[in-house]
Motif scaffolding. Structure first.
Motif, PDB file in Angstrom:
ATOM      1  N   ARG A 196       0.831  -1.206   0.000  1.00 26.26           N
ATOM      2  CA  ARG A 196       0.000   0.000   0.000  1.00 26.26           C
ATOM      3  C   ARG A 196       0.864   1.253   0.000  1.00 26.26           C
ATOM      4  O   ARG A 196       0.616   2.192  -0.760  1.00 26.26           O
ATOM      5  N   ASN A 198       2.479   1.779  -3.391  1.00 29.97           N
ATOM      6  CA  ASN A 198       1.566   2.342  -4.388  1.00 29.97           C
ATOM      7  C   ASN A 198       1.404   3.849  -4.195  1.00 29.97           C
ATOM      8  O   ASN A 198       1.455   4.618  -5.159  1.00 29.97           O
ATOM      9  N   VAL A 199       1.196   4.274  -2.940  1.00 29.91           N
ATOM     10  CA  VAL A 199       1.059   5.711  -2.666  1.00 29.91           C
ATOM     11  C   VAL A 199       2.317   6.450  -3.078  1.00 29.91           C
ATOM     12  O   VAL A 199       2.264   7.491  -3.761  1.00 29.91           O
ATOM     13  N   GLN A 245       2.745   6.569  -7.000  1.00 25.58           N
ATOM     14  CA  GLN A 245       1.862   7.518  -7.679  1.00 25.58           C
ATOM     15  C   GLN A 245       2.311   8.954  -7.416  1.00 25.58           C
ATOM     16  O   GLN A 245       2.311   9.800  -8.317  1.00 25.58           O
ATOM     17  N   ALA A 295      -4.993   8.671  -9.142  1.00 22.29           N
ATOM     18  CA  ALA A 295      -4.767   7.423  -8.387  1.00 22.29           C
ATOM     19  C   ALA A 295      -4.384   7.719  -6.940  1.00 22.29           C
ATOM     20  O   ALA A 295      -4.796   7.014  -6.012  1.00 22.29           O
ATOM     21  N   LEU A 296      -3.608   8.789  -6.750  1.00 27.74           N
ATOM     22  CA  LEU A 296      -3.198   9.175  -5.395  1.00 27.74           C
ATOM     23  C   LEU A 296      -4.423   9.600  -4.576  1.00 27.74           C
ATOM     24  O   LEU A 296      -4.554   9.241  -3.398  1.00 27.74           O
ATOM     25  N   ARG A 342      -7.495   8.574  -5.044  1.00 30.35           N
ATOM     26  CA  ARG A 342      -8.302   7.372  -4.761  1.00 30.35           C
ATOM     27  C   ARG A 342      -7.687   6.515  -3.660  1.00 30.35           C
ATOM     28  O   ARG A 342      -8.398   5.786  -2.968  1.00 30.35           O
ATOM     29  N   SER A 343      -6.374   6.623  -3.485  1.00 28.32           N
ATOM     30  CA  SER A 343      -5.699   5.794  -2.485  1.00 28.32           C
ATOM     31  C   SER A 343      -5.992   6.238  -1.064  1.00 28.32           C
ATOM     32  O   SER A 343      -5.695   5.510  -0.101  1.00 28.32           O
ATOM     33  N   ALA A 345      -4.509   8.764   0.396  1.00 32.29           N
ATOM     34  CA  ALA A 345      -3.241   9.209   1.007  1.00 32.29           C
ATOM     35  C   ALA A 345      -3.430  10.510   1.770  1.00 32.29           C
ATOM     36  O   ALA A 345      -4.226  11.352   1.376  1.00 32.29           O
TER      37      ALA A 345
END
Length: 311
Positions: free
Chosen positions: A262, A265-266, A269, A305-306, A308-309, A311
């Motif tokens: 996780r 991914n953050v 992006q 995407a960031l 949606r994560s 973060a």
């Protein structure tokens, strides 16, 4: 170093060949590559050893930024043999033109594209990142709010300078719109505050990777920074690609624990958005409107995407 044909003794020559060793410069060859204006030259040396024997050696001498000197010194702390793509700093100092460094002359050619990056580069980056997590290194910029402000001002200024004479002004207008719209975007500014910082090269791309007979070498460390590790991966591999496993496996072997998917991914992006915004001025000047639009799309996808994560 001494002028052509004269002798001198330097610490790294003594440490390798003994206290009586002397290196003589027999040839100087200016080198021009990339987009740097720093002076770079190859020095062919004849090393005269105390026992009467001699050795030939080629080195690279270049004027460097204080950040580059600091980064190359820090690489000496990476002793893991799984990091062969990191360059060796032989010597550094100062003269009237500023800091300089001496490295071995690594033969080879730069990559045609980032898709050609070899495993040794990914493994070396992983080992380096693990070794320098949350270190403090003087003279290195830190990815923080000031770093972002300086970066956005530079990109804005560069695009604005290019716009009046641009053959394709529309992509530059789009780029300026994005830069000004996201300059204070919390996702960009605050996300790295919640991530670990480490020593990063800061400018990883095909022209900064040499491929030679002895393997790869990562060159030109003038943009070295203390920031999220994925800054060095965003141009090379994505976390959902098989190639990323090379980096992840080396990271785990060095750190003794696996990467958190996780957080990766953050961080990835965030780094993808950062890298594509950072190079918009360069792309507008050297690569053309299509490249600028591609980078704008990548930056926007990464920002989405960031968001949606969470973060």
């Amino acid at each position: 170093m001494a002028s052509h044909g004269t002798s001198h003794t330097v610490d790294w020559v003594e440490s390798r060949w003994g206290k009586d060793a002397v290196a003589r410069v027999v040839r100087r060859t200016p080198i021009t590559h990339g987009y740097s204006s720093q002076s770079v030259e190859r020095l062919d040396l004849l090393v005269e050893v105390g026992d009467g024997s001699t050795a030939d050696l080629a080195v690279l001498r270049k004027h460097a930024t204080a950040a580059e000197v600091t980064a190359l010194r820090a690489l000496r702390d990476v002793t893991d043999t799984r990091a062969p793509a990191l360059p060796e700093l032989l010597a550094d100092g100062n003269d009237a033109a500023g800091p300089w460094v001496v490295l071995p002359f690594y033969s080879g050619s730069t990559l045609a594209s980032e898709a050609e990056v070899c495993d040794d580069v990914l493994q070396s980056l992983a080992v380096m990142h693990v070794r320098h997590v949350n270190v403090t290194l003087p003279n290195l910029p830190v990815v923080d709010r000031t770093w972002w402000d300086n970066g956005f001002r530079h990109v804005d200024r560069r695009l604005s300078e290019l716009l009046p004479t641009a053959s394709e002004p529309a992509p530059l207008h789009e780029a300026l719109d994005l830069v000004r719209r996201v300059r204070g975007e919390p996702l960009l500014v605050r996300t790295p505050e919640r991530l670990s910082r480490t020593l990063v090269h800061g400018d990883i791309h095909a022209n900064n990777i040499l491929a030679g007979p002895a393997g790869s070498k990562i060159i030109d460390w003038g943009a070295a920074t203390l920031g999220p590790a994925m800054l060095d991966l965003a141009n090379l591999v994505s976390p959902d690609s098989p190639r990323f496993e090379v980096y992840a496996d080396a990271w785990e072997a060095s750190a003794g624990r696996a990467l958190d998917p996780r957080l990766v991914n953050v961080e990835y992006q965030w780094a993808t958005a950062c890298v594509n915004i950072k190079y918009l001025g360069f792309a507008a000047h050297h690569l053309g409107g299509d490249a600028v639009r591609d980078m704008l799309e990548r930056a926007q996808r990464a920002l989405d995407a960031l968001a949606r994560s969470g973060a």
